[in-house]
Design a protein around this motif. Structure first.
Motif, short mmCIF file in Angstrom:
data_model
loop_
_atom_site.label_atom_id
_atom_site.label_comp_id
_atom_site.label_asym_id
_atom_site.label_seq_id
_atom_site.Cartn_x
_atom_site.Cartn_y
_atom_site.Cartn_z
N VAL A 88 -9.62 -65.36 -8.71
CA VAL A 88 -8.49 -64.29 -8.04
C VAL A 88 -9.24 -62.47 -9.24
CG1 VAL A 88 -6.23 -62.69 -7.76
CG2 VAL A 88 -7.64 -65.13 -7.18
N GLN A 89 -9.30 -63.20 -10.72
CA GLN A 89 -9.15 -61.94 -10.97
C GLN A 89 -11.21 -61.27 -11.40
OE1 GLN A 89 -8.13 -63.11 -14.81
NE2 GLN A 89 -6.22 -62.46 -14.68
N ARG A 110 -15.02 -57.49 -9.03
CA ARG A 110 -15.58 -57.40 -7.71
C ARG A 110 -15.53 -56.06 -6.85
NH1 ARG A 110 -16.71 -62.68 -8.97
NH2 ARG A 110 -16.27 -62.62 -6.33
N THR A 111 -15.02 -56.34 -6.13
CA THR A 111 -14.11 -55.56 -5.27
C THR A 111 -13.85 -54.34 -5.42
OG1 THR A 111 -13.19 -57.44 -4.02
CG2 THR A 111 -11.90 -55.78 -2.85
N ASN A 136 -14.59 -50.24 6.67
CA ASN A 136 -14.49 -52.23 6.94
C ASN A 136 -14.46 -52.07 5.77
OD1 ASN A 136 -16.15 -51.87 9.45
ND2 ASN A 136 -18.05 -51.38 7.97
N LEU A 137 -14.38 -51.52 4.22
CA LEU A 137 -14.38 -52.35 3.56
C LEU A 137 -12.62 -52.21 2.87
CD1 LEU A 137 -14.69 -52.67 0.40
CD2 LEU A 137 -15.60 -50.40 0.08
N ARG A 138 -11.70 -51.08 3.63
CA ARG A 138 -10.33 -51.06 3.11
C ARG A 138 -9.67 -52.10 3.91
NH1 ARG A 138 -7.21 -48.07 5.43
NH2 ARG A 138 -8.85 -46.46 6.97
N SER A 139 -10.68 -52.56 5.12
CA SER A 139 -10.49 -53.86 5.77
C SER A 139 -10.59 -55.24 4.99
CB SER A 139 -10.65 -53.67 7.58
OG SER A 139 -10.34 -55.40 7.54
N LEU A 140 -11.26 -54.93 4.79
CA LEU A 140 -11.88 -55.79 3.33
C LEU A 140 -11.20 -56.25 2.38
CD1 LEU A 140 -14.06 -58.65 2.69
CD2 LEU A 140 -15.21 -56.83 1.54
N ILE A 141 -9.87 -55.12 1.45
CA ILE A 141 -9.63 -55.01 0.61
C ILE A 141 -8.05 -55.13 0.52
CG2 ILE A 141 -8.35 -53.26 -1.16
CD1 ILE A 141 -10.94 -51.61 -0.88
N ASP A 142 -7.95 -55.13 2.04
CA ASP A 142 -6.38 -56.07 2.42
C ASP A 142 -6.92 -57.34 3.28
OD1 ASP A 142 -5.30 -53.24 3.01
OD2 ASP A 142 -5.53 -53.19 4.70
#
Length: 447
Positions: free
Chosen positions: A186-187, A192-193, A277-283
């Motif tokens: 997870v870390q 990476r994110t 799209n990146l914000r959705s991926l982060i969620d």
């Protein structure tokens, strides 16, 4: 007055044939011609070097004709000049009005693209701010994983201090190792994110900077064209710029001009969509990682609870067995005491029998008879001896059993102490520390 200004402020159009190339008109006045001329020769008296009347009239007619011709030419030139002045005035006014109109159209086009640029800039700023908030969530979530990592590591270190047979790789340890591996994964994913988010924010800002530069250029162009559109013949800040009527080498066409801004907007929209799209991926990442961590935490807690229950059950059974062993030790001690007393009780009968046999050995002569008494005394001694041997054998068994019971007691007490230590580690230290495990909200980066 307007015509005069046009004549004063407009350079004359070049003639198709230069003036110097035209032939010079010569007026030849006939002199001393006719039947009474002297041919310029010196004559005597008043007739020398004089003109005739015809020559005089011809000279006057020539002057009259020249005057008429010059006046007619002047009138023609004046008429044509007036006509040309009016025509050029009309053309100039029409051209100036057309240029003013085109400047207005150009300003309208600039305002349209300025509005589109400003809209995209505002959208990109808002999107970048939302993405920055997501980056903050990622950083908070990454910080929140440090506590679970410390808890899992501390649990493993504490459980390493278990003793004896309790130092086993049980399900709790397996779940703790899985938790550590999950936390590391997870870390790494969050790091990476975060890096990907930083790159996207940088690209958003680069796109916004390009849009702002384009918008700034269009603002300057708008101000310049607006200023040009407000200029007229009565303006006070107009002057000659002889070298301005040309096209610059680096100038663009209307098509390339519009395409340049269109490309900037398209690039900015592409970066904005990538940011969305990146914000959705982060969620999704934060939701999945927080759920996975809490699920693994629950698995570890369940394993701890089950292990503690097993430990308590084992400890209770050991304590029950210890209690029974202690009771049995007491009984065995009483049994040993009884056996010793029984052996001691055989001393007096043995002494009596042996004393009787000893005394009967002193019977005289034929009285030293193997009578039934003698046989019975001898058998009595044998019986007592056999009883003593049996009692001593039983006593040794009882003492050996007591020794084994004592060893078992010590082993049980040691095992109970080990279980107590394991329970203290698992229940008091590990499970107590795990109550500080972060919530899903904190693991999701909201706190």
């Amino acid at each position: 007055m307007a015509a005069a200004e046009v004549l004063l402020k407009t350079e004359p159009a070049p003639q198709s044939i230069p003036v110097d190339a035209l032939g010079k008109k010569e007026h030849c006045i006939p002199i001393n011609t006719g039947s009474y001329t002297s041919h310029g020769l010196a004559t005597a008296g008043f007739r020398s070097s004089k003109y005739t009347p015809d020559e005089w009239h011809q000279n006057n007619y020539s002057k009259f004709y020249q005057s008429f011709s010059d006046r007619d030419n002047a009138e023609r030139i004046q008429h044509e000049s007036k006509k040309l002045a009016n025509e050029t005035l009309a053309i100039t006014n029409r051209t100036q009005a057309d240029v003013t109109k085109k400047l207005g159209e150009r300003i309208h086009d600039i305002n349209f693209w300025k509005f589109e640029l400003q809209r995209e800039i505002d959208d990109l700023i808002a999107e970048t701010e939302l993405l920055f908030q997501q980056k903050v969530r990622l950083e908070k979530a990454l910080d929140a994983t440090e506590i679970p990592m410390q808890i899992a590591t501390d649990n493993l270190e504490c459980r390493f201090r278990r003793q004896g047979p309790d130092l086993v790789k049980d399900n709790v340890e397996i779940q703790l190792l899985r938790e550590v591996d999950l936390l590391k994964s997870v870390q790494d994913l969050l790091k990476r994110t975060i890096e990907q988010t930083k790159n996207q924010i940088r690209m958003n800002r680069d796109a916004k900077q390009n849009l702002e530069l384009d918008w700034s250029d269009k603002l300057d162009a708008h101000n310049i064209d607006d200023k040009c559109g407000r200029l007229n013949n009565q303006s006070t800040d107009i002057q000659y710029h002889p070298n301005s009527a040309k096209f610059e080498d680096n100038s663009s066409t209307p098509e390339t001009w519009a395409q340049f801004t269109h490309d900037n907007i398209v690039r900015a929209e592409r970066e904005r969509m990538a940011s969305i799209n990146l914000r959705s991926l982060i969620d999704n990442v934060l939701h999945d990682t927080s759920d996975d961590l809490r699920e693994q935490c629950n698995s570890v807690n369940e394993a701890f609870a089950k292990r503690v229950e097993e430990m308590n059950d084992a400890k209770t059974k050991l304590e029950n067995h210890l209690q029974k062993v202690l009771i049995e030790i007491g009984n065995q001690e009483h049994n040993i005491a009884m056996l010793k007393d029984a052996i001691n009780d055989k001393e007096a009968p043995m002494q009596v029998s042996q004393t009787r046999l000893h005394h009967r050995t002193y019977r005289p002569s034929v009285e030293l008879c193997r009578d039934p008494v003698q046989y019975r005394l001898v058998s009595e001694v044998g019986e007592i001896t056999d009883s003593i041997e049996k009692l001593k054998f039983r006593l040794s068994e009882a003492e050996r059993s007591l020794h084994e019971l004592e060893d078992t007691r010590m082993a049980l007490e040691k095992e109970i102490a080990i279980k107590t230590n394991s329970l203290f580690i698992d229940r008091e230290k590990c499970m107590t520390v795990r109550t500080r495990y972060p919530t899903v909200i904190k693991l999701s980066g909201y706190q």
